[in-house]
Design an enzyme around this catalytic site. Structure first.
Site, PDB file in Angstrom:
ATOM      1  N   GLY A  55      31.906  -6.723   6.096  1.00  0.00           N
ATOM      2  CA  GLY A  55      31.808  -7.463   4.838  1.00  0.00           C
ATOM      3  C   GLY A  55      32.438  -8.826   5.007  1.00  0.00           C
ATOM      4  O   GLY A  55      33.192  -9.047   5.960  1.00  0.00           O
ATOM      5  N   SER A 226      -3.864  -0.862  -0.645  1.00  0.00           N
ATOM      6  CA  SER A 226      -4.153  -2.219  -0.180  1.00  0.00           C
ATOM      7  C   SER A 226      -4.685  -2.226   1.244  1.00  0.00           C
ATOM      8  O   SER A 226      -5.251  -3.205   1.700  1.00  0.00           O
ATOM      9  CB  SER A 226      -2.871  -3.049  -0.222  1.00  0.00           C
ATOM     10  OG  SER A 226      -1.976  -2.589   0.774  1.00  0.00           O
ATOM     11  N   GLY A 227      -4.461  -1.109   1.959  1.00  0.00           N
ATOM     12  CA  GLY A 227      -4.825  -1.090   3.369  1.00  0.00           C
ATOM     13  C   GLY A 227      -3.635  -1.425   4.254  1.00  0.00           C
ATOM     14  O   GLY A 227      -3.703  -1.303   5.467  1.00  0.00           O
ATOM     15  N   GLY A 228      -2.518  -1.846   3.640  1.00  0.00           N
ATOM     16  CA  GLY A 228      -1.294  -2.086   4.406  1.00  0.00           C
ATOM     17  C   GLY A 228      -0.656  -0.748   4.793  1.00  0.00           C
ATOM     18  O   GLY A 228      -1.078   0.309   4.315  1.00  0.00           O
ATOM     19  N   VAL A 229       0.355  -0.814   5.656  1.00  0.00           N
ATOM     20  CA  VAL A 229       0.956   0.411   6.186  1.00  0.00           C
ATOM     21  C   VAL A 229       1.563   1.276   5.074  1.00  0.00           C
ATOM     22  O   VAL A 229       1.306   2.477   5.006  1.00  0.00           O
ATOM     23  CB  VAL A 229       2.055   0.069   7.223  1.00  0.00           C
ATOM     24  CG1 VAL A 229       2.708   1.335   7.746  1.00  0.00           C
ATOM     25  CG2 VAL A 229       1.469  -0.732   8.369  1.00  0.00           C
ATOM     26  N   ASP A 230       2.345   0.657   4.192  1.00  0.00           N
ATOM     27  CA  ASP A 230       3.093   1.458   3.210  1.00  0.00           C
ATOM     28  C   ASP A 230       2.170   2.191   2.249  1.00  0.00           C
ATOM     29  O   ASP A 230       2.319   3.399   2.034  1.00  0.00           O
ATOM     30  CB  ASP A 230       4.072   0.577   2.428  1.00  0.00           C
ATOM     31  CG  ASP A 230       5.056  -0.131   3.343  1.00  0.00           C
ATOM     32  OD1 ASP A 230       5.189   0.300   4.494  1.00  0.00           O
ATOM     33  OD2 ASP A 230       5.673  -1.118   2.904  1.00  0.00           O
ATOM     34  N   SER A 231       1.217   1.472   1.663  1.00  0.00           N
ATOM     35  CA  SER A 231       0.363   2.169   0.687  1.00  0.00           C
ATOM     36  C   SER A 231      -0.546   3.172   1.403  1.00  0.00           C
ATOM     37  O   SER A 231      -0.878   4.221   0.844  1.00  0.00           O
ATOM     38  CB  SER A 231      -0.436   1.186  -0.173  1.00  0.00           C
ATOM     39  OG  SER A 231      -1.404   0.510   0.569  1.00  0.00           O
ATOM     40  N   SER A 232      -0.939   2.900   2.641  1.00  0.00           N
ATOM     41  CA  SER A 232      -1.788   3.850   3.367  1.00  0.00           C
ATOM     42  C   SER A 232      -1.036   5.150   3.656  1.00  0.00           C
ATOM     43  O   SER A 232      -1.584   6.245   3.495  1.00  0.00           O
ATOM     44  CB  SER A 232      -2.260   3.260   4.706  1.00  0.00           C
ATOM     45  OG  SER A 232      -3.079   2.155   4.479  1.00  0.00           O
ATOM     46  N   LYS A 369      10.830   1.159   7.581  1.00  0.00           N
ATOM     47  CA  LYS A 369       9.460   0.865   8.024  1.00  0.00           C
ATOM     48  C   LYS A 369       9.075   1.665   9.273  1.00  0.00           C
ATOM     49  O   LYS A 369       7.976   2.216   9.347  1.00  0.00           O
ATOM     50  CB  LYS A 369       9.356  -0.635   8.332  1.00  0.00           C
ATOM     51  CG  LYS A 369       7.947  -1.123   8.530  1.00  0.00           C
ATOM     52  CD  LYS A 369       7.316  -1.417   7.201  1.00  0.00           C
ATOM     53  CE  LYS A 369       5.971  -2.043   7.307  1.00  0.00           C
ATOM     54  NZ  LYS A 369       5.465  -2.422   5.972  1.00  0.00           N
TER      55      LYS A 369
END
Ligand code: XMP
Length: 513
Positions: A55, A226-232, A369
């Protein structure tokens, strides 16, 4: 399956997410909690170990964050890093002072000597490089502690009270510059805390599928894909859990890369779900016609996306759950842990406000991720989807400078494909974090065959970055750039000149618009 938990108590250091990622990489589940979290809440998590992070403050100041000494009576091992180390010393009766100029103040790579009889350094070399960043110094260590590492400038680089399981290091074991840093964290987890390594994505998949089934019951779920990694990956997990109770709405705005829309659709054909692909290319291109200003383009795409999604959602009728691909860094960065609001702005442009639903489900909310990618593989999503580089929501619209036409987009799509293909053939993907082509709005004179051409200039962009807030341009070997250039001018009509973008961020941004 329940799993062991380690708490990362966050005192505001810049590497805190990295500590959490290292712990997870070691096969142990952990959560980052603000240092102001009530003690009872931390206790209720039943941790096998606690890590105090670094910190920016000095522990001896009244205004700095402190820790209730009761935490040291739980019988739970503690590892303090940098500020966290000083906090252990300060709280348990040692003395921390500001280091005098040029003495025990250390920054950067530092040669360090370790006592390998200490559990933290078990099986590791007795000397190595550590990454230091501290202006304070432990003048006196608390009773019961011994010194377990030193450097030229500082005799007190690490402290330990092995009987009670308390350890402190002045340096940052979580950063790559510290040699064997992850091994030290591994030792803390396995040698000190008694970790069994029960955190894996195959285990997570099973638990998440079971929990989603319990929660959703017979309800209907809607997800904007969306076709992106997270939503897929979120879609694949929900598909596995609730099958045809899930509707995925994939708005294809015609601004995707070559074959991307078809790839996304094909990947989801393996599940019995309702997959709605809205082919809205002509609608988007019509709205974007004659619009050249970048912000105006972005706004039109954002608004239109919501409108198309809303129209589809209405056709589906009442849904019970709206699913989102929120991931753990968004949760941590939001501080308060209230990530739903943040994501609805970032990813789906305020979608929750326009759809009638009971609750939001975020099945990736606790994953980093790299874990999301791993989970995608467990769910048998194809590699080209899970290892996909980030792609902006407005798609190729922000890579096609000025006014957009279908012809310009097709030109860009083909050139971008060739660039990515050559990078893959040269096995350079790992050296870059985002790479793509940009169709500039500039034309210049060229000569092809025996004739004069007056065609577009294409720019290639590749960046290397960890956080996408700052980025450096990638040093792509000349011969690879040459192959890309020759292939594009030969195979893609209307491009007669190729340039490579050699600006870092800042002052440039990664995307051109
Ligand atoms: P810039 O161009 O700001 O980009 O340096 C940083 C990162 O953000 C991505 N990006 C977006 N992602 N929606 C997104 O989901 C957007 O509107 C958007 N604009 C930029 C960009 O690709 C890079 O990874």
């Amino acid at each position: 399956m329940s799993h062991q938990t380690v708490i990362i108590l966050d005192f505001g250091g810049q590497y805190n997410q990295l500590i959490a990622r290292r712990v997870r990489e070691c096969g142990v589940y952990c959560e980052v909690k603000p240092c102001t979290t009530p003690l009872a809440e931390l206790r209720a998590m039943d941790p096998i170990g606690i890590i105090f992070t670094g910190g920016p403050n000095s522990v001896y100041l009244e205004t700095s964050p402190h820790v209730d000494p009761e935490i040291f009576t739980w019988g739970v091992p503690v590892l303090g890093i940098c500020y966290g180390c000083q906090l252990i010393a300060h709280t348990l009766g040692g003395k921390v002072v500001a280091a005098a100029e040029d003495s025990a103040r250390e920054y950067g790579k530092t040669e360090t000597y370790f006592d390998t009889s200490c559990k933290l350094f078990k099986g590791l070399p007795g000397r190595g490089i550590t990454w230091m960043s501290h202006g304070d110094y432990m003048e006196e260590v608390p009773e019961g502690f011994i010194l377990t590492a030193r450097s030229e400038a500082c005799p007190n680089v690490a402290i330990a009270d092995e009987a009670r399981g308390f350890y402190g290091v002045q340096y940052h074991p979580e950063v790559n510059h510290t040699e064997h840093g992850t091994d030290m964290i591994h030792n803390f987890l396995y040698e000190v805390c008694g970790a069994v390594g029960d955190w894996s994505m195959s285990g997570y998949k099973e638990t998440a599928v079971r929990r989603l089934r319990e929660k959703i019951g017979n309800g209907k779920v809607l997800l904007a894909l969306s076709g992106g990694v997270d939503s897929s990956v979120a879609a694949a997990l929900l598909a596995e859990a609730v099958g045809n109770q899930l509707t995925c709405v994939f708005v294809d705005h015609g601004l995707m890369r070559l074959d991307e829309g078809d790839e996304v659709e094909a990947a989801f054909s393996q599940w019995d779900i309702r997959f709605v692909r809205v082919n809205a290319e002509s609608l988007f291109l019509e709205k974007l016609s004659h619009i050249a200003e970048p912000e105006a383009k972005r706004k039109i795409i954002g608004e239109e996306f919501i409108r198309v999604f809303e129209a589809e959602a209405k056709k589906i009728g009442q849904v019970d759950y709206l699913a989102q691909g929120t991931i753990y860094p968004d949760v941590i960065e939001s501080g308060a842990g209230d990530a739903a609001v943040i994501k609805s702005h970032h990813n789906v442009g305020g979608l929750p406000a326009c759809v009638d639903f009971k609750e939001i489900v975020e099945p990736l909310r606790l994953l980093f991720k790299d874990e999301v990618r791993q989970l995608g593989r467990e769910l048998a999503l194809p590699e080209y989807l899970v290892s996909r580089q980030p792609f902006p929501g407005p798609g190729l619209a922000v890579r096609c400078m000025g006014e957009i036409t279908k012809e310009k987009l097709d030109t860009l799509r083909l050139a971008d494909f060739i660039f990515r293909d050559e990078i893959a053939k040269a096995a350079l993907e790992e050296t870059m974090d985002q790479y793509f082509a940009v169709l500039t709005n500039m034309r210049s004179v060229g000569v092809q065959g025996d004739g004069r051409t007056y065609d577009y200039t294409l720019a290639l962009r590749s960046v290397t970055t960890t956080d996408f807030m700052t980025a450096d341009w990638t040093r792509i070997p000349y011969e690879v750039l040459d192959r890309v250039s020759v292939r594009i001018v030969n195979q893609v009509p209307h491009i007669n000149r190729i340039v490579y973008d050699i600006t870092s961020k800042p002052p440039a941004t990664i995307e051109w618009e």
